[in-house]
Design a protein around this motif. Sequence first.
Motif, PDB file in Angstrom:
ATOM      1  N   ALA A 108       0.834  -1.206   0.000  1.00  8.65           N
ATOM      2  CA  ALA A 108       0.000   0.000   0.000  1.00  8.65           C
ATOM      3  C   ALA A 108       0.867   1.255   0.000  1.00  8.65           C
ATOM      4  O   ALA A 108       0.591   2.223  -0.725  1.00  8.65           O
ATOM      5  CB  ALA A 108      -0.940  -0.002   1.201  1.00  8.65           C
ATOM      6  N   GLU A 109       1.944   1.275   0.824  1.00 10.30           N
ATOM      7  CA  GLU A 109       2.844   2.430   0.873  1.00 10.30           C
ATOM      8  C   GLU A 109       3.550   2.623  -0.472  1.00 10.30           C
ATOM      9  O   GLU A 109       3.698   3.747  -0.955  1.00 10.30           O
ATOM     10  CB  GLU A 109       3.881   2.245   1.987  1.00 10.30           C
ATOM     11  CG  GLU A 109       3.290   2.285   3.386  1.00 10.30           C
ATOM     12  CD  GLU A 109       4.271   1.827   4.449  1.00 10.30           C
ATOM     13  OE1 GLU A 109       4.174   2.353   5.569  1.00 10.30           O
ATOM     14  OE2 GLU A 109       5.128   0.964   4.155  1.00 10.30           O
ATOM     15  N   PHE A 110       3.977   1.495  -1.057  1.00  2.51           N
ATOM     16  CA  PHE A 110       4.639   1.565  -2.363  1.00  2.51           C
ATOM     17  C   PHE A 110       3.698   2.157  -3.404  1.00  2.51           C
ATOM     18  O   PHE A 110       4.075   3.047  -4.162  1.00  2.51           O
ATOM     19  CB  PHE A 110       5.115   0.169  -2.789  1.00  2.51           C
ATOM     20  CG  PHE A 110       5.668   0.126  -4.185  1.00  2.51           C
ATOM     21  CD1 PHE A 110       6.900   0.686  -4.476  1.00  2.51           C
ATOM     22  CD2 PHE A 110       4.940  -0.467  -5.212  1.00  2.51           C
ATOM     23  CE1 PHE A 110       7.408   0.651  -5.766  1.00  2.51           C
ATOM     24  CE2 PHE A 110       5.439  -0.504  -6.506  1.00  2.51           C
ATOM     25  CZ  PHE A 110       6.674   0.056  -6.781  1.00  2.51           C
ATOM     26  N   ALA A 111       2.460   1.686  -3.435  1.00  4.05           N
ATOM     27  CA  ALA A 111       1.476   2.167  -4.416  1.00  4.05           C
ATOM     28  C   ALA A 111       1.200   3.658  -4.215  1.00  4.05           C
ATOM     29  O   ALA A 111       1.108   4.421  -5.197  1.00  4.05           O
ATOM     30  CB  ALA A 111       0.190   1.356  -4.313  1.00  4.05           C
ATOM     31  N   ALA A 112       1.089   4.090  -2.962  1.00 10.12           N
ATOM     32  CA  ALA A 112       0.803   5.501  -2.674  1.00 10.12           C
ATOM     33  C   ALA A 112       1.975   6.392  -3.113  1.00 10.12           C
ATOM     34  O   ALA A 112       1.771   7.451  -3.728  1.00 10.12           O
ATOM     35  CB  ALA A 112       0.525   5.682  -1.183  1.00 10.12           C
ATOM     36  N   GLN A 113       3.195   5.966  -2.799  1.00  7.40           N
ATOM     37  CA  GLN A 113       4.373   6.767  -3.176  1.00  7.40           C
ATOM     38  C   GLN A 113       4.561   6.777  -4.690  1.00  7.40           C
ATOM     39  O   GLN A 113       4.936   7.800  -5.274  1.00  7.40           O
ATOM     40  CB  GLN A 113       5.630   6.226  -2.482  1.00  7.40           C
ATOM     41  CG  GLN A 113       5.635   6.449  -0.992  1.00  7.40           C
ATOM     42  CD  GLN A 113       5.584   7.926  -0.639  1.00  7.40           C
ATOM     43  OE1 GLN A 113       6.198   8.765  -1.284  1.00  7.40           O
ATOM     44  NE2 GLN A 113       4.806   8.252   0.382  1.00  7.40           N
ATOM     45  N   LYS A 114       4.302   5.667  -5.331  1.00  5.34           N
ATOM     46  CA  LYS A 114       4.418   5.591  -6.792  1.00  5.34           C
ATOM     47  C   LYS A 114       3.407   6.538  -7.441  1.00  5.34           C
ATOM     48  O   LYS A 114       3.731   7.261  -8.379  1.00  5.34           O
ATOM     49  CB  LYS A 114       4.182   4.148  -7.256  1.00  5.34           C
ATOM     50  CG  LYS A 114       4.300   3.957  -8.744  1.00  5.34           C
ATOM     51  CD  LYS A 114       4.100   2.478  -9.091  1.00  5.34           C
ATOM     52  CE  LYS A 114       3.971   2.271 -10.567  1.00  5.34           C
ATOM     53  NZ  LYS A 114       3.639   0.876 -10.898  1.00  5.34           N
ATOM     54  N   ALA A 115       2.187   6.561  -6.919  1.00  3.49           N
ATOM     55  CA  ALA A 115       1.152   7.462  -7.446  1.00  3.49           C
ATOM     56  C   ALA A 115       1.572   8.928  -7.232  1.00  3.49           C
ATOM     57  O   ALA A 115       1.366   9.773  -8.124  1.00  3.49           O
ATOM     58  CB  ALA A 115      -0.186   7.176  -6.775  1.00  3.49           C
ATOM     59  N   ARG A 116       2.178   9.225  -6.078  1.00  7.06           N
ATOM     60  CA  ARG A 116       2.632  10.600  -5.816  1.00  7.06           C
ATOM     61  C   ARG A 116       3.696  11.007  -6.828  1.00  7.06           C
ATOM     62  O   ARG A 116       3.652  12.098  -7.388  1.00  7.06           O
ATOM     63  CB  ARG A 116       3.203  10.682  -4.386  1.00  7.06           C
ATOM     64  CG  ARG A 116       3.734  12.064  -4.034  1.00  7.06           C
ATOM     65  CD  ARG A 116       4.500  12.081  -2.729  1.00  7.06           C
ATOM     66  NE  ARG A 116       5.641  11.206  -2.693  1.00  7.06           N
ATOM     67  CZ  ARG A 116       6.848  11.502  -3.204  1.00  7.06           C
ATOM     68  NH1 ARG A 116       7.054  12.646  -3.788  1.00  7.06           N
ATOM     69  NH2 ARG A 116       7.837  10.636  -3.119  1.00  7.06           N
ATOM     70  N   ILE A 117       4.667  10.130  -7.079  1.00  3.24           N
ATOM     71  CA  ILE A 117       5.752  10.438  -8.017  1.00  3.24           C
ATOM     72  C   ILE A 117       5.217  10.629  -9.434  1.00  3.24           C
ATOM     73  O   ILE A 117       5.626  11.537 -10.155  1.00  3.24           O
ATOM     74  CB  ILE A 117       6.831   9.339  -7.988  1.00  3.24           C
ATOM     75  CG1 ILE A 117       7.571   9.376  -6.630  1.00  3.24           C
ATOM     76  CG2 ILE A 117       7.806   9.487  -9.137  1.00  3.24           C
ATOM     77  CD1 ILE A 117       8.481   8.189  -6.395  1.00  3.24           C
ATOM     78  N   LEU A 118       4.294   9.777  -9.812  1.00  4.59           N
ATOM     79  CA  LEU A 118       3.743   9.841 -11.177  1.00  4.59           C
ATOM     80  C   LEU A 118       2.666  10.902 -11.325  1.00  4.59           C
ATOM     81  O   LEU A 118       2.188  11.138 -12.431  1.00  4.59           O
ATOM     82  CB  LEU A 118       3.211   8.463 -11.587  1.00  4.59           C
ATOM     83  CG  LEU A 118       4.260   7.371 -11.697  1.00  4.59           C
ATOM     84  CD1 LEU A 118       3.604   6.010 -11.958  1.00  4.59           C
ATOM     85  CD2 LEU A 118       5.267   7.686 -12.784  1.00  4.59           C
ATOM     86  N   GLY A 119       2.285  11.511 -10.212  1.00  3.13           N
ATOM     87  CA  GLY A 119       1.271  12.567 -10.268  1.00  3.13           C
ATOM     88  C   GLY A 119      -0.109  12.053 -10.533  1.00  3.13           C
ATOM     89  O   GLY A 119      -0.964  12.762 -11.054  1.00  3.13           O
ATOM     90  N   SER A 120      -0.351  10.808 -10.189  1.00  3.59           N
ATOM     91  CA  SER A 120      -1.683  10.220 -10.432  1.00  3.59           C
ATOM     92  C   SER A 120      -2.580  10.429  -9.256  1.00  3.59           C
ATOM     93  O   SER A 120      -2.251  10.472  -8.155  1.00  3.59           O
ATOM     94  CB  SER A 120      -1.601   8.720 -10.676  1.00  3.59           C
ATOM     95  OG  SER A 120      -0.476   8.356 -11.403  1.00  3.59           O
TER      96      SER A 120
END
Length: 150
Positions: free
Chosen positions: A138-150
């Motif tokens: 869940a943390e990985f998905a949230a941080q990935k979304a933040r980086i990608l601006g999604s």
Amino acid sequence: MIEAAGTGGQLAFDGQYVTITRNGFLARATHGRGDKKIPLTAISAVQWKPAGMTNGFIQLSIGGADRQAAKGGRTMNAAKDENSVVFTRKQQSAFEALRAALEQAIASQHTPAAPAASVADELAKLAELHRQGVLNDAEFAAQKARILGS
């Protein structure tokens, strides 16, 4: 704000501008009265002569290189220069503090900023943290979304 009062002029540095203030009879005779405000970005160097047997001075180089006066005439030339302030031995410590702050601020303008990490680099670091178990799914998905601006 750092301020130093010399003979025939004062310097003040607020982190962005240096203000040279001239007051009194001597100032009118050599430079005219009033303030000169110089942006830090315009100052290329600070020339310094400590007070000793004669007065010292601080001189701001604006833009390009300045030619140094012959020994023995430097303080007299500085007294005539609109970007200089002459000081006595008693006034020197205030000018030393101002000089240090100016030189540090000038140097920091020329320090290259760390390059921004690319999106790919950030994702690679994030994936490594996920692989090591530092981040859960869940943390990985949230941080990935933040980086990608999604």
